[in-house]
Design a protein around this motif. Structure first.
Motif, PDB file in Angstrom:
ATOM      1  N   LEU A 107      37.181  38.803  46.670  1.00  0.00           N
ATOM      2  CA  LEU A 107      38.206  37.797  46.362  1.00  0.00           C
ATOM      3  C   LEU A 107      39.231  37.699  47.492  1.00  0.00           C
ATOM      4  CD1 LEU A 107      38.777  38.533  42.552  1.00  0.00           C
ATOM      5  CD2 LEU A 107      37.548  36.614  43.567  1.00  0.00           C
ATOM      6  N   GLY A 108      39.785  36.523  47.677  1.00  0.00           N
ATOM      7  CA  GLY A 108      40.787  36.323  48.729  1.00  0.00           C
ATOM      8  C   GLY A 108      41.198  34.870  48.761  1.00  0.00           C
ATOM      9  N   ASP A 109      41.738  34.436  49.870  1.00  0.00           N
ATOM     10  CA  ASP A 109      42.192  33.057  50.003  1.00  0.00           C
ATOM     11  C   ASP A 109      41.051  32.076  49.782  1.00  0.00           C
ATOM     12  OD1 ASP A 109      44.751  33.580  50.467  1.00  0.00           O
ATOM     13  OD2 ASP A 109      44.707  33.277  52.653  1.00  0.00           O
ATOM     14  N   ASP A 110      41.289  31.041  48.996  1.00  0.00           N
ATOM     15  CA  ASP A 110      40.309  29.978  48.805  1.00  0.00           C
ATOM     16  C   ASP A 110      39.012  30.465  48.131  1.00  0.00           C
ATOM     17  OD1 ASP A 110      39.805  27.299  48.949  1.00  0.00           O
ATOM     18  OD2 ASP A 110      38.812  27.403  50.905  1.00  0.00           O
ATOM     19  N   VAL A 111      39.110  31.576  47.421  1.00  0.00           N
ATOM     20  CA  VAL A 111      37.948  32.112  46.707  1.00  0.00           C
ATOM     21  C   VAL A 111      38.246  32.059  45.223  1.00  0.00           C
ATOM     22  CG1 VAL A 111      36.433  34.106  46.388  1.00  0.00           C
ATOM     23  CG2 VAL A 111      37.532  33.717  48.606  1.00  0.00           C
ATOM     24  N   ASP A 127      46.640  36.370  42.011  1.00  0.00           N
ATOM     25  CA  ASP A 127      45.473  36.093  42.852  1.00  0.00           C
ATOM     26  C   ASP A 127      44.678  37.384  43.044  1.00  0.00           C
ATOM     27  OD1 ASP A 127      46.035  33.478  43.126  1.00  0.00           O
ATOM     28  OD2 ASP A 127      46.985  33.653  45.104  1.00  0.00           O
ATOM     29  N   GLY A 128      43.380  37.265  43.009  1.00  0.00           N
ATOM     30  CA  GLY A 128      42.543  38.432  43.290  1.00  0.00           C
ATOM     31  C   GLY A 128      42.365  39.365  42.105  1.00  0.00           C
ATOM     32  N   GLU A 129      42.830  38.942  40.918  1.00  0.00           N
ATOM     33  CA  GLU A 129      42.681  39.801  39.740  1.00  0.00           C
ATOM     34  C   GLU A 129      41.605  39.272  38.793  1.00  0.00           C
ATOM     35  OE1 GLU A 129      46.770  42.171  38.879  1.00  0.00           O
ATOM     36  OE2 GLU A 129      46.710  40.130  38.112  1.00  0.00           O
ATOM     37  N   ILE A 130      40.937  40.211  38.130  1.00  0.00           N
ATOM     38  CA  ILE A 130      39.884  39.875  37.179  1.00  0.00           C
ATOM     39  C   ILE A 130      40.279  40.405  35.799  1.00  0.00           C
ATOM     40  CG2 ILE A 130      37.460  40.351  36.551  1.00  0.00           C
ATOM     41  CD1 ILE A 130      36.792  40.562  39.459  1.00  0.00           C
ATOM     42  N   ILE A 131      40.023  39.607  34.771  1.00  0.00           N
ATOM     43  CA  ILE A 131      40.178  40.120  33.400  1.00  0.00           C
ATOM     44  C   ILE A 131      38.919  40.931  33.128  1.00  0.00           C
ATOM     45  CG2 ILE A 131      40.323  39.525  30.950  1.00  0.00           C
ATOM     46  CD1 ILE A 131      41.612  36.855  31.826  1.00  0.00           C
ATOM     47  N   THR A 132      39.065  42.246  33.052  1.00  0.00           N
ATOM     48  CA  THR A 132      37.865  43.064  32.827  1.00  0.00           C
ATOM     49  C   THR A 132      37.615  43.267  31.339  1.00  0.00           C
ATOM     50  OG1 THR A 132      39.164  45.062  33.088  1.00  0.00           O
ATOM     51  CG2 THR A 132      37.970  44.273  35.032  1.00  0.00           C
ATOM     52  N   ALA A 133      38.684  43.214  30.535  1.00  0.00           N
ATOM     53  CA  ALA A 133      38.476  43.414  29.091  1.00  0.00           C
ATOM     54  C   ALA A 133      39.667  42.918  28.302  1.00  0.00           C
ATOM     55  CB  ALA A 133      38.258  44.895  28.788  1.00  0.00           C
ATOM     56  N   VAL A 134      39.444  42.756  27.011  1.00  0.00           N
ATOM     57  CA  VAL A 134      40.550  42.480  26.095  1.00  0.00           C
ATOM     58  C   VAL A 134      40.350  43.411  24.902  1.00  0.00           C
ATOM     59  CG1 VAL A 134      39.315  40.438  25.253  1.00  0.00           C
ATOM     60  CG2 VAL A 134      41.700  40.690  24.711  1.00  0.00           C
ATOM     61  N   ARG A 135      41.466  44.057  24.519  1.00  0.00           N
ATOM     62  CA  ARG A 135      41.356  45.065  23.459  1.00  0.00           C
ATOM     63  C   ARG A 135      41.973  44.539  22.171  1.00  0.00           C
ATOM     64  NH1 ARG A 135      41.556  49.588  26.216  1.00  0.00           N
ATOM     65  NH2 ARG A 135      43.789  49.507  26.551  1.00  0.00           N
ATOM     66  N   ILE A 136      41.195  44.613  21.095  1.00  0.00           N
ATOM     67  CA  ILE A 136      41.624  44.078  19.799  1.00  0.00           C
ATOM     68  C   ILE A 136      41.843  45.255  18.851  1.00  0.00           C
ATOM     69  CG2 ILE A 136      40.981  42.480  17.931  1.00  0.00           C
ATOM     70  CD1 ILE A 136      40.856  41.132  20.633  1.00  0.00           C
ATOM     71  N   PRO A 137      43.059  45.407  18.296  1.00  0.00           N
ATOM     72  CA  PRO A 137      43.270  46.486  17.328  1.00  0.00           C
ATOM     73  C   PRO A 137      42.430  46.233  16.074  1.00  0.00           C
ATOM     74  CG  PRO A 137      45.351  45.369  17.868  1.00  0.00           C
ATOM     75  CD  PRO A 137      44.255  44.574  18.488  1.00  0.00           C
ATOM     76  N   ILE A 153      43.348  44.168  33.127  1.00  0.00           N
ATOM     77  CA  ILE A 153      43.208  43.391  34.360  1.00  0.00           C
ATOM     78  C   ILE A 153      42.986  44.350  35.523  1.00  0.00           C
ATOM     79  CG2 ILE A 153      44.486  41.877  35.937  1.00  0.00           C
ATOM     80  CD1 ILE A 153      46.026  40.848  33.479  1.00  0.00           C
ATOM     81  N   GLN A 154      42.104  43.955  36.441  1.00  0.00           N
ATOM     82  CA  GLN A 154      41.866  44.802  37.609  1.00  0.00           C
ATOM     83  C   GLN A 154      41.941  43.967  38.884  1.00  0.00           C
ATOM     84  OE1 GLN A 154      38.595  47.492  36.900  1.00  0.00           O
ATOM     85  NE2 GLN A 154      38.468  48.039  39.076  1.00  0.00           N
ATOM     86  N   GLY A 155      42.601  44.526  39.892  1.00  0.00           N
ATOM     87  CA  GLY A 155      42.700  43.854  41.192  1.00  0.00           C
ATOM     88  C   GLY A 155      42.675  44.874  42.307  1.00  0.00           C
ATOM     89  N   LYS A 156      42.993  44.421  43.517  1.00  0.00           N
ATOM     90  CA  LYS A 156      42.946  45.359  44.658  1.00  0.00           C
ATOM     91  C   LYS A 156      43.890  46.541  44.452  1.00  0.00           C
ATOM     92  CE  LYS A 156      40.902  42.667  48.290  1.00  0.00           C
ATOM     93  NZ  LYS A 156      40.896  41.208  48.031  1.00  0.00           N
ATOM     94  N   GLY A 157      45.010  46.304  43.749  1.00  0.00           N
ATOM     95  CA  GLY A 157      45.989  47.368  43.518  1.00  0.00           C
ATOM     96  C   GLY A 157      45.631  48.305  42.372  1.00  0.00           C
TER      97      GLY A 157
END
Ligand SMILES: Cc1cc2nc3c(=O)[nH]c(=O)nc-3n(C[C@H](O)[C@H](O)[C@H](O)COP(=O)(O)OP(=O)(O)OC[C@H]3O[C@@H](n4cnc5c(N)ncnc54)[C@H](O)[C@@H]3O)c2cc1C
Ligand code: FES
Ligand code: FES
Lengths: 158, 280
Positions: free
Chosen positions: B21-25, B160-170, B135-139
């Motif tokens: 991921l990066g600029d224009d991606v 920018d550059g972050e992905i939703i990796t999961a959502v947690r439901i109680p 959420i997961q990203g470069k950081g």
């Protein structure tokens, strides 16, 4: 950008290059000459372009050809086996499930996926399953009857 | 319709996707919101990173007190999950009402949340479920409370550059009840108005409530004044009628060719009442 892809379409392996932006519907029709997959709206609404990817129904105008790399694709041309019509095709014929025939490939591809998860559906469930398929001739009653007959034929066959 | 040219990269892991991921991606999930916008040329990224083949993103995991849904789980796989139907039935109910069979087979929950269409179903339902977004990203990884996630018109807390990796439901306790109702746009099945309610009852009265509204304003929101008005009340036709008066307060009610502002406001009242009455 050109991408090398390898897909199995109706049991036959195809290897070739596609541009990233080529839609799967265009690849099937233009590159493989499988024109049974119809393009009605090209805006993800009408369902005429429905095919199966690894057995699951999808509107092929809403998928890139390159995303099908490594997948098993089935189009309406792949429903019949050894020259024998699929029970879904027979039923559409017997129940007059088509008028102009434009929506028919998509209707049959959605319905065959649907019957896998619900082999014995009610009429209401069939109507709901067709939410993503439009028939401009509005022949819905006979389409529903065709799918009811196909469900019967297919459950008797097992 | 043919999109503008772009490069395509298939990621096989979350780490690989993040490194691409990066600029224009842009991320390509199920493609059922993104590809239509590319075809209309409303959007023309230089590169797409396809995350739809990453197996770890598709997993739905049953934990002790919650259920973790991978960001790449499709609406159909959510609809078919047994643990969700037992412990968070509103998720199952909503999943079954999204689009049609074809859309549910490929569209994903992470894609729907990131896209944040003002008429999408998941935002209202996740607000009412009190979900958490992973959420997961470069950081690295971070978690965002669902109340802080939807920020406005197609706008979220994702950087920018972050992905939703999961959502947690109680998981719902036995004194919790929930329901999702929507008035559908008949062609696409998007919500013209959608209302998700989760309430906790104690001694015959409402102990707490979470109400998510979608389709009404520029972004899904919680109808907090209705929630507050319900606390301490038994659910009756009268208490509901009194509580829902200001359900659109704080929302900039939309007006379009499906429904005028006045009609949408009316529908918001009708649907929140209908949802609450179903829980009486
Ligand atoms: C005919 C039709 C009917 C529909 N009906 C409804 C409906 O009734 N209700 C409803 O709610 N929705 C509906 N939708 C939308 C559908 O639910 C989409 O699947 C969803 O909005 C987007 O998910 P996707 O996986 O397809 O994402 P994509 O289209 O691939 O991506 C959408 C956006 O999210 C980003 N993205 C994707 N995945 C992630 C991720 N994991 N992390 C971060 N960013 C990500 C992309 O970069 C892009 O900006 C409909 C769509 C169609 C075509
Ligand atoms: S052509 Fe694909 S849905 Fe109409
Ligand atoms: S038979 Fe003509 S569109 Fe359906």
């Amino acid at each position: 950008m050109a991408n090398k892809i390898s897909v199995t379409v109706n049991g036959k392996q195809y290897t070739g290059e596609v541009e990233s932006r080529t839609l799967l519907s265009d690849y099937l029709r233009e590159d493989l000459s499988l024109t049974g997959t119809h393009i009605g709206c090209d805006t993800s609404s009408c369902g005429a372009c429905t095919i199966h990817i690894d057995g699951k129904a999808v509107k092929s105008c809403t998928m890139l050809a390159v995303q099908a790399d490594g997948c098993e694709v089935t189009t309406v041309e792949g429903l019949a086996t050894n020259g024998n019509l699929h029970p879904m095709q027979e039923s559409f014929k017997e129940e007059h499930g088509l008028q102009c025939g434009f929506c028919t490939p998509g209707m049959m591809m959605t319905a065959t996926d649907f019957l896998k998860t619900n082999p014995n559906p009610s009429e209401q469930e069939i109507r709901e399953a067709l939410e993503g398929n439009f028939c401009r001739c509005t022949g819905y009653h006979n389409i529903v009857r065709s799918i009811q007959l196909a469900a019967k034929k297919m459950s008797e066959a097992v | 319709m043919i999109p503008n040219s772009f490069d395509y990269k298939k990621a096989t892991s979350v780490d690989e996707a993040i490194s691409l991921l990066g600029d224009d991606v842009q991320i390509l999930g199920g493609g059922h919101s993104l590809i239509p916008t590319l075809k209309l040329r409303l959007n023309a990224p230089g590169t797409l990173v396809d995350i739809s083949k990453i197996e770890s993103l598709k997993v739905i995991r049953d934990n002790e007190n919650s259920i973790t849904i991978g960001g790449g789980a499709t609406h159909a796989s959510i609809a078919a999950d047994a643990a969700l139907s037992e412990h968070a039935p509103m998720m199952t109910q909503a999943a079954k009402e999204i689009g049609d069979i074809q859309v549910r087979n490929f569209g994903t929950i992470g894609g729907s949340m990131a896209h944040a269409d003002p008429a999408a179903d998941w935002p209202a339902v996740l607000l009412a479920c009190d979900a958490n977004v992973v959420i997961q990203g470069k950081g690295g990884k971070r978690e965002v409370d669902i109340d802080q996630f939807f920020k406005g018109f197609y706008e979220t807390a994702l950087a920018d550059g972050e992905i939703i990796t999961a959502v947690r439901i109680p998981k719902m306790a036995s004194n919790r009840h929930s329901v999702y109702v929507k008035f559908k746009q008949p062609a696409s099945r998007f919500a013209i108005v959608g209302c998700a309610v989760g309430i906790e009852m104690e001694g015959g009265v409402v102990k707490s409530a979470r109400i998510g509204m979608t389709g009404v304003g520029e972004s899904a929101y919680r109808a907090m004044n209705v929630e507050k008005a319900l606390v301490g009340q038994a659910l009756t036709a009268e208490s509901i009628e009194a509580a829902v008066k200001n359900v659109t307060e704080g929302a900039e009610v939309m007006s379009d060719h499906y429904a005028s502002q006045k009609y949408r406001t009316h529908l918001a009242h009708v649907y929140v009442k209908r949802a609450l009455k179903m829980l009486m």
